[in-house]
Design a protein around this motif. Structure first.
Motif, PDB file in Angstrom:
ATOM      1  N   LYS A 117       0.831  -1.208   0.000  1.00  0.00           N
ATOM      2  CA  LYS A 117       0.000   0.000   0.000  1.00  0.00           C
ATOM      3  C   LYS A 117       0.868   1.263   0.000  1.00  0.00           C
ATOM      4  O   LYS A 117       1.780   1.383   0.817  1.00  0.00           O
ATOM      5  N   ARG A 119       1.204   5.121   1.008  1.00  0.00           N
ATOM      6  CA  ARG A 119       0.579   5.902   2.079  1.00  0.00           C
ATOM      7  C   ARG A 119       0.977   7.370   1.953  1.00  0.00           C
ATOM      8  O   ARG A 119       2.122   7.682   1.648  1.00  0.00           O
ATOM      9  N   ASP A 142       0.683  -5.824  10.201  1.00  0.00           N
ATOM     10  CA  ASP A 142      -0.209  -4.700  10.527  1.00  0.00           C
ATOM     11  C   ASP A 142      -0.381  -4.543  12.038  1.00  0.00           C
ATOM     12  O   ASP A 142      -1.095  -3.639  12.482  1.00  0.00           O
ATOM     13  N   CYS A 427      -6.807  -1.744   5.180  1.00  0.00           N
ATOM     14  CA  CYS A 427      -6.465  -0.393   4.713  1.00  0.00           C
ATOM     15  C   CYS A 427      -7.739   0.392   4.413  1.00  0.00           C
ATOM     16  O   CYS A 427      -8.293   1.015   5.301  1.00  0.00           O
ATOM     17  N   ASP A 428      -8.239   0.340   3.169  1.00  0.00           N
ATOM     18  CA  ASP A 428      -9.415   1.155   2.827  1.00  0.00           C
ATOM     19  C   ASP A 428     -10.717   0.366   2.991  1.00  0.00           C
ATOM     20  O   ASP A 428     -10.729  -0.861   2.878  1.00  0.00           O
TER      21      ASP A 428
END
Ligand code: PEP
Ligand code: CO
Length: 451
Positions: A117, A119, A142, A427-428
């Motif tokens: 990802k 950022r 994570d 994440c999203d």
């Protein structure tokens, strides 16, 4: 005039590379690159060429792209059931869109490699603690713990093997009968009959059922028809982590060309699409079909320059421009881009990512998106291309098969106070299975209006 050096997989190293991890032990990273370089490719060149041809059909308005999957895949989520369910949603959406558009749908998963990802901020606050931002399981864990966020190059090997096993099962399911259209139609009927909102789509679902029965009635043996029970599902991810991508580039023995063999289709994100940057430089040298995300700051001349750089030979299907402009801005921002590219004469496929410019944080601290904004950006995408005379060629979505509560609204409305129930994304926020299918039916309605 100096002749430019020929492109090689490591050419990107002389260009500025944004968003790369700082490996604490560069020798360990080098050792992983060596090992990845020895491992077999995940996909082969002939497949990438077949996908370019399929996307080329979409460029000409004879097909539609459905690209969808996780924002970030997880190392914790590699079970057969999880992969099967993700495929199932993609197939259900595709059946609805095929019928709505009366066109083939090119199915591309954000799957089997979507492990990194980009950022915007280098740190994030988790539970009151400031930590290095999460950059994907191919780089670190994570876990909300500073030690866990230290980049570990061994995770690139794990990403490779998880991509291998995911792709292996996808290949089995898509050719082994699981993807049978009559089966997909049964699942869609279940969606339609299981909620009052779903009934809104009863007409389309019934029509698909009638079309299948009609084929049977005129003597087509549905059980024997390859097109009914086998499908092509292609893999894709953001080509962000260049230490992972470089060793998986291979030279095709039949043509001598370079292919990225980590997935069929790779794209560059909005944060790494600089014309002279490492990511665009990397994608420029591989023959796969590639994409570029375009946010609201994209300027027409810059987009044309990207088209020149990434599709100099003007091959239809080689380049997909994925606009993510925001529901409020798409009508104003997209037509100038579409006009400039059309005037350049370079063939591109236009796809709409209605997710990434419609994200906001609720007062409770959840990153979310509204189903209605997602739909509104897609409507604006269709209207803009209609205005310019270009083909709205596809959608690019973040979805999951799980019954999560990450995006607001949709047929079984998710409300703000419910976000906490199952907010699981790495994440999203993703559309859940029902929201995804709901969206497919809405887009099918839009497509019926234009085809
Ligand atoms: C994404 O697709 O997950 C993403 C980060 O998109 P963008 O580069 O468009 O922000
Ligand atoms: Co995302």
């Amino acid at each position: 005039m100096a002749v430019a050096d020929p492109w090689i997989p490591s050419s990107w190293r002389s260009l500025p590379a944004l968003q790369q991890p700082d490996w604490p032990d560069p020798a360990a990273a080098e050792s992983v690159r060596q090992r990845l370089g020895q491992l077999p490719p995940l996909v082969f060149a002939g497949e990438a060429r077949a996908l370019t041809r399929a996307l080329g059909e979409a460029v000409e308005g004879r097909a539609f792209l459905l690209q969808a999957g996780d924002c970030a895949e997880s190392f914790r989520d590699v079970s057969a059931v999880a992969i099967r369910e993700r495929l199932k949603v993609l197939l259900q959406m595709s059946a609805v869109l095929t019928y709505g558009a009366t066109l083939p749908v090119v199915k591309v998963g954000r799957i089997a490699g979507q492990f990194t990802k980009p950022r915007t901020s280098s740190t994030e606050r988790v539970g009151g603690v400031e930590l290095p931002s999460f950059r994907g399981h191919a780089i670190h864990s994570d876990e909300p713990d500073a030690a866990a966020r230290v980049p570990d190059p061994e995770r690139m090997v794990q990403a490779y093997y998880q991509a291998v096993s995911t792709l292996n099962l996808l290949r089995a399911f898509t050719k082994g009968g699981f993807a049978d259209l009559t089966q997909v139609q049964t699942w869609n009927q279940e969606f339609v009959s299981s909620s009052p909102e779903g009934r809104r789509y009863a007409v389309i679902a019934n029509e698909i059922g009638r079309a299948l029965r009609f084929m049977q009635a005129i003597g087509i043996d549905l059980g024997d028809e390859r097109a009914i029970h086998e499908v092509d599902v292609w893999t894709s991810h953001e080509a962000l982590l260049l230490d992972y991508e470089e060793p998986l580039v291979r030279r095709d023995s039949t043509t001598g060309d370079w292919y990225a063999c980590s997935a069929h289709f790779l794209w560059s994100g909005e944060r790494t699409r600089q014309l002279d940057g490492a990511h665009v430089g990397f994608l420029a040298g591989v023959e796969n079909p590639v994409g570029v995300k375009l946010g609201p700051a994209a300027m027409p001349d810059e987009v044309v320059a990207l088209c020149e750089r990434l599709n100099p030979l003007r091959v239809p299907g080689r380049l997909t421009l994925v606009t993510r402009l925001g529901a409020d801005r798409v009508r104003e921002a997209l037509p100038p881009l579409a006009r400039a590219v059309r005037e350049s004469g370079i063939p591109v496929l236009w796809a709409c990512d209605p997710m990434h410019a419609n994200t906001f944080v609720t007062p409770s601290g959840h990153k979310t998106r509204r189903f209605d904004d997602v739909l509104r950006e897609i409507e604006g995408f269709f209207a803009s291309h209609r205005e310019v005379g270009t083909w709205p060629g596809g959608v690019h979505l973040e979805i999951t098969a799980e019954d999560v509560t990450e995006c607001l609204g949709g047929s079984e409305e998710v409300r703000e106070e419910q976000l906490d129930h199952r907010y699981e994304t790495l994440c999203d926020p993703r559309l859940n299975a029902r929201q995804s299918l709901d969206l497919a039916f809405r887009v099918a309605e839009l497509m019926r209006a234009v085809t």
